[in-house]
Design a protein around this motif. Structure first.
Motif, PDB file in Angstrom:
ATOM      1  N   TRP A 447      50.650  42.958  25.711  1.00 60.01           N
ATOM      2  CA  TRP A 447      50.857  44.394  25.899  1.00 60.01           C
ATOM      3  C   TRP A 447      49.624  45.072  26.478  1.00 60.01           C
ATOM      4  CZ3 TRP A 447      55.111  47.311  25.740  1.00 60.01           C
ATOM      5  CH2 TRP A 447      54.950  48.698  25.745  1.00 60.01           C
ATOM      6  N   LEU A 448      48.445  44.603  26.098  1.00 54.54           N
ATOM      7  CA  LEU A 448      47.207  45.241  26.546  1.00 54.54           C
ATOM      8  C   LEU A 448      46.979  45.084  28.044  1.00 54.54           C
ATOM      9  CD1 LEU A 448      44.856  44.409  23.554  1.00 54.54           C
ATOM     10  CD2 LEU A 448      45.520  46.680  24.334  1.00 54.54           C
ATOM     11  N   ASP A 449      47.672  44.145  28.683  1.00 59.47           N
ATOM     12  CA  ASP A 449      47.558  44.030  30.141  1.00 59.47           C
ATOM     13  C   ASP A 449      48.042  45.308  30.815  1.00 59.47           C
ATOM     14  OD1 ASP A 449      46.571  41.447  30.017  1.00 59.47           O
ATOM     15  OD2 ASP A 449      48.551  40.511  30.148  1.00 59.47           O
ATOM     16  N   THR A 450      49.137  45.858  30.296  1.00 54.93           N
ATOM     17  CA  THR A 450      49.656  47.096  30.885  1.00 54.93           C
ATOM     18  C   THR A 450      48.797  48.291  30.493  1.00 54.93           C
ATOM     19  OG1 THR A 450      51.179  47.468  29.031  1.00 54.93           O
ATOM     20  CG2 THR A 450      52.012  46.193  30.884  1.00 54.93           C
ATOM     21  N   VAL A 451      48.221  48.245  29.302  1.00 53.02           N
ATOM     22  CA  VAL A 451      47.384  49.360  28.847  1.00 53.02           C
ATOM     23  C   VAL A 451      46.117  49.456  29.686  1.00 53.02           C
ATOM     24  CG1 VAL A 451      46.027  50.267  26.926  1.00 53.02           C
ATOM     25  CG2 VAL A 451      48.292  49.285  26.494  1.00 53.02           C
ATOM     26  N   THR A 452      45.433  48.326  29.865  1.00 53.81           N
ATOM     27  CA  THR A 452      44.175  48.349  30.623  1.00 53.81           C
ATOM     28  C   THR A 452      44.408  48.699  32.095  1.00 53.81           C
ATOM     29  OG1 THR A 452      44.360  45.940  30.908  1.00 53.81           O
ATOM     30  CG2 THR A 452      43.002  46.731  29.084  1.00 53.81           C
ATOM     31  N   ALA A 453      45.603  48.395  32.601  1.00 57.74           N
ATOM     32  CA  ALA A 453      45.899  48.688  34.008  1.00 57.74           C
ATOM     33  C   ALA A 453      45.991  50.178  34.280  1.00 57.74           C
ATOM     34  CB  ALA A 453      47.200  47.991  34.419  1.00 57.74           C
ATOM     35  N   ILE A 454      46.309  50.965  33.261  1.00 56.63           N
ATOM     36  CA  ILE A 454      46.528  52.398  33.488  1.00 56.63           C
ATOM     37  C   ILE A 454      45.387  53.271  32.974  1.00 56.63           C
ATOM     38  CG2 ILE A 454      49.044  52.148  33.516  1.00 56.63           C
ATOM     39  CD1 ILE A 454      49.119  53.122  30.640  1.00 56.63           C
ATOM     40  N   ILE A 455      44.350  52.683  32.431  1.00 59.48           N
ATOM     41  CA  ILE A 455      43.203  53.469  31.938  1.00 59.48           C
ATOM     42  C   ILE A 455      42.631  54.389  33.018  1.00 59.48           C
ATOM     43  CG2 ILE A 455      40.835  53.330  31.070  1.00 59.48           C
ATOM     44  CD1 ILE A 455      42.890  52.719  28.957  1.00 59.48           C
ATOM     45  N   PRO A 456      42.460  53.924  34.273  1.00 54.54           N
ATOM     46  CA  PRO A 456      41.926  54.845  35.299  1.00 54.54           C
ATOM     47  C   PRO A 456      42.769  56.105  35.469  1.00 54.54           C
ATOM     48  CG  PRO A 456      41.877  52.584  36.095  1.00 54.54           C
ATOM     49  CD  PRO A 456      42.657  52.566  34.811  1.00 54.54           C
ATOM     50  N   TYR A 457      44.096  55.985  35.299  1.00 53.36           N
ATOM     51  CA  TYR A 457      44.965  57.147  35.449  1.00 53.36           C
ATOM     52  C   TYR A 457      44.842  58.083  34.252  1.00 53.36           C
ATOM     53  CZ  TYR A 457      46.715  53.871  38.864  1.00 53.36           C
ATOM     54  OH  TYR A 457      46.798  52.974  39.898  1.00 53.36           O
ATOM     55  N   PHE A 458      44.549  57.534  33.072  1.00 49.86           N
ATOM     56  CA  PHE A 458      44.270  58.374  31.907  1.00 49.86           C
ATOM     57  C   PHE A 458      43.016  59.217  32.155  1.00 49.86           C
ATOM     58  CE2 PHE A 458      46.468  55.441  28.586  1.00 49.86           C
ATOM     59  CZ  PHE A 458      47.694  55.910  29.003  1.00 49.86           C
ATOM     60  N   LYS A 459      42.018  58.607  32.800  1.00 48.53           N
ATOM     61  CA  LYS A 459      40.780  59.336  33.090  1.00 48.53           C
ATOM     62  C   LYS A 459      41.019  60.440  34.119  1.00 48.53           C
ATOM     63  CE  LYS A 459      37.777  55.429  31.899  1.00 48.53           C
ATOM     64  NZ  LYS A 459      36.806  54.413  32.387  1.00 48.53           N
ATOM     65  N   MET A 460      41.842  60.138  35.125  1.00 53.42           N
ATOM     66  CA  MET A 460      42.163  61.162  36.126  1.00 53.42           C
ATOM     67  C   MET A 460      42.948  62.301  35.484  1.00 53.42           C
ATOM     68  SD  MET A 460      43.192  58.768  39.377  1.00 53.42           S
ATOM     69  CE  MET A 460      43.576  60.155  40.440  1.00 53.42           C
TER      70      MET A 460
END
Length: 753
Positions: A447-460
């Motif tokens: 599951w964390l593969d999908t979580v880490t992939a979207i971290i940059p968008y959380f920052k934006m």
């Protein structure tokens, strides 16, 4: 006819205006905090203390500081504080601003009762403060947009009724014969919200001296009632009253009449009729009966027509006045607001279709969609109304048009930097979850593969929130400076002839709707009937037909310890990030199967009060969590998620390990479930409830010590039986129970027995 002199009351408008601004900023701060915690989950440790040497802390470095917060800054609690502050404190207060200001002027009369106006104001603000206190303490029901516990629900109902009575009696003493379109929306909103709030929040308190209550509905029935409410809270709190503001303030600011009277009629009646049916589209592919899902989809698609009719009516009102938009920041806010309304009301029906829903649901796409409406439609309408009213009420010009334009552009950038990253994040999640390797295994199994992939968008998204909040702070400065240089007019003198009595009969040549507009009681009743049709068709069959929720013989009630653990799960707001609904998709069954390999069945939720299906998967689904991980893993995961799942964005919950479980009402809860909801506990089970909980706790602790030698040695020097008393054990009991009643090989239902 003799002209009557009277005055408009601006003081109540001013009070609600101040409340709107203050709570708006607080709501934005809560939202920004929640956004920050999604890529910096260590924020509570940074503020209060930690034992993690890799994290700098403002406190002494002792994790006891974090433990002492008892989760007050937990993500689940902050999220519900954010959503409730924005809905009930920001949007509702600006609606009251608009209603109290426009109603008096549209009806050429003062509000019926200044006393009722102020009772409404103070009961509503007290409700908001009580919500802050209880949510920080973890006192909530978990039901989205309706997390308030029963005493606050009652206060909301009382305040809303007072508001409505004052509004209706004001209409009765009006000096204008026909009701303007904005007032139709105010009346429709009032009857709809009253109905939605009362029926969704039917709950029975465990004790009238405490806060805890349990929903009158269970499982699937609770789900359909909640999303009948939840979707229509968007419809009748965030949409229809704000449309009323649009119909009053946009023409005023543009100095143009509304584009089309006929389109206004079509917009109002079709919108309130169609909107109420669309709630089940939040429950596509779930255990909800298929017919209800289909009805929700159909009416959601139809919703495009009235929504866009209203959008076009608003934008076309500016015909011949578009040159004013260039120079007038108020019109800028209104134009973008109405445009965002149109975009959001196209996207909503799109997400309601089954093909799109199976990809978009539970993802950040929905978050982007919601915030396009909240930030663009609700926020910008509110800002436009504030900028319009402050110079008028304080009899001066806006202190700085330039600063208002800066607010507009920062807010617009905020919306873009928020929504676009969430769309990309949502598409990424939805597609990654469903991808398989050629050999039939999940491509992204962790599951964390999908979580880490979207971290940059959380920052934006966080940057977008900063832009939006900064714009709001500029507005505060601008409003403050404008007020300082102006002179507030508390009583506005006015005069108008009394309304002549011409009778209620329809006059020759008078159109039906024109006649209806001078019959406020009938208009209100017809609004209620229009709204009630869809409600009754969807809700009554689901609640009354037993066969709509087949009984699964293997599904048993929760044990006393599991019920306590479930209440802890609700207290911490875990449903904000975790769903409990495995949909009938290959990828979900493979990913979340645990030991049982089954998608979720309606009969599994018959003892769930409230249901906890969730609406967002920041973390994985938990409906098949039981037995998937050892109890020691859950212990370590709650103490520090990154110790078991590197890269996890879940916050820590060390107070669950430090605090003893309050079992003083545990037996009362079992007795309550038996007596009030006929949950099949036997007399022997009730009589031995404490022993039952002791035995289950001892078994969990034994498993923890067998599975984790480090934990066994850590507790070896502590008093025997200490861990068994902790909250963490009850939560583990609940998590280990999830999904274990049914087996892969056989599911017996009432029809197969």
């Amino acid at each position: 006819m003799e002209t009557q002199k009277f005055s408009y009351d601006n003081s109540i408008v001013r009070a609600f205006l101040y409340a709107t601004i203050v709570f708006g900023i607080i709501g934005f701060v809560f939202g920004l905090t929640a956004a920050l915690m999604l890529f910096y989950p260590e924020l509570p440790e940074f503020l209060f203390g930690t034992d993690d040497e890799t994290i700098k802390s403002l406190a002494s470095g002792n994790i006891q500081g974090l433990i002492n917060t008892n989760g007050a800054l937990g993500f689940g609690r902050i999220r519900m504080l954010h959503t409730n502050t924005v809905i009930f404190a920001f949007v509702c207060n600006i609606v009251y601003v608009g209603v109290y200001y426009s109603l008096q002027r549209l009806l050429k009369t003062r509000m019926y009762s200044d006393t009722l106006s102020w009772i409404h104001f103070w009961t509503w603000q007290i409700m908001i403060v009580a919500t802050f206190i209880t949510f920080f303490m973890g006192i909530n029901t978990s039901k989205e947009y309706a997390e308030h516990e029963w005493p606050i629900d009652i206060l909301i109902a009382i305040s809303w009724v007072i508001f409505g009575v004052n509004m209706l009696l004001t209409i009765k003493k009006r000096r204008v014969r026909h009701l303007y379109v904005a007032i139709w929306f105010y009346l429709g909103t009032w009857v709809a919200v009253a109905m939605l709030h009362i029926f969704n929040n039917l709950e029975v308190p465990l004790s009238f001296t405490g806060w805890k209550s349990y929903s009158a509905y269970a499982g699937v029935k609770d789900a359909i009632v909640q999303w009948w409410y939840g979707h229509n809270a968007v419809a009748f709190v965030l949409t229809t009253p704000v449309l009323g503001l649009m119909y009053y303030f946009l023409p005023k600011a543009a100095d143009r009449p509304v584009f089309s009277y006929k389109l206004s009629i079509i917009h109002f009646w079709s919108l309130i009729f169609v909107y109420i049916w669309a709630g089940p589209h939040h429950l596509q592919y779930t255990a909800l009966p298929a017919w209800a899902q289909a009805v929700g989809t159909g009416f959601s698609i139809m919703l495009i027509a009235p929504s866009w009719g209203g959008m076009l009516n608003g934008l076309l009102t500016l015909r011949g006045a578009w040159d004013k938009v260039r120079d007038n920041p108020i019109l800028k806010f209104f134009v973008v607001a109405v445009t965002c309304y149109g975009m959001a009301t196209f996207e909503g029906p799109l997400l309601a279709t089954k093909n799109i829903n199976k990809i978009g649901h539970f993802t950040d796409w929905v978050i982007g969609h919601v915030h396009l409406g909240a930030l663009g439609w609700n926020g910008f309408m509110a800002f436009g109304v504030i900028y319009y009213l402050v110079p008028v009420m304080w009899r001066t010009k806006l202190w700085s048009v330039k600063l208002a334009n800066w607010h507009f552009w920062l807010g617009t950038l905020g919306i873009i930097f928020y929504a676009v990253p969430m769309y990309i994040s949502g598409f990424t999640q939805g597609l990654m979850w469903k991808q398989f390797n050629p050999d039939g295994t999940l491509l992204w199994k962790n599951w964390l593969d999908t979580v880490t992939a979207i971290i940059p968008y959380f920052k934006m998204r966080f940057v977008g929130g900063l832009f939006y909040l900064t714009g709001g702070l500029l507005m505060v400065v601008n409003v403050y400076k404008t007020i300082r240089k102006g002179s507030f007019q508390k009583e506005v003198p006015a005069e108008a002839p009394a309304l002549a009595n011409i009778g209620n009969k329809r006059k020759e040549g008078e159109g039906f709707h024109l006649w209806l507009e001078r019959m406020p009681t009938l208009l209100t009743i017809l609004s209620l009937l229009t709204i009630s049709v869809g409600s009754m068709v969807e809700i009554i069959p689901t609640l009354s037909l037993k066969k709509s929720v087949p009984t699964i013989s293997a599904v048993k009630p929760y044990s006393p310890l599991e019920l306590e653990g479930r209440d802890l799960y609700i207290r911490e707001g875990c449903n904000a990030c975790h769903s409990q609904m495995v949909r009938p998709f290959r990828d979900e069954i493979v990913r979340f199967n645990g030991k049982n390999g089954q998608y979720s069945k309606a009969g599994e939720f018959v003892y769930d009060r409230p249901f906890l299906w969730g609406s967002k998967r920041t973390g994985p689904d938990l409906h098949r969590e039981g037995g998937k991980n050892p109890s020691s893993w859950h212990y370590k995961h709650m103490f520090n998620p990154r110790s078991t799942s590197a890269g996890s964005i879940m916050p820590r919950y060390p107070w669950l390990i430090a605090n003893n479980l309050d079992r003083s009402k545990m037996v009362d809860k079992i007795v309550f479930m038996k007596q009030v909801y006929d949950v099949p506990y036997t007399k022997a089970e009730i009589d031995t409830a404490n022993q039952w909980a002791d035995n289950q706790a001892a078994k969990i602790v034994k498993d923890i010590f067998v599975q984790a030698a480090d934990l066994k040695s850590a507790y070896a020097k502590r008093p025997q039986g200490e861990l068994e008393k902790k909250e963490i054990v009850a939560l583990i009991a609940y998590l280990q129970r999830l999904g274990t009643d049914i087996k892969t090989t056989e599911i017996k239902t009432a029809s197969t027995n």
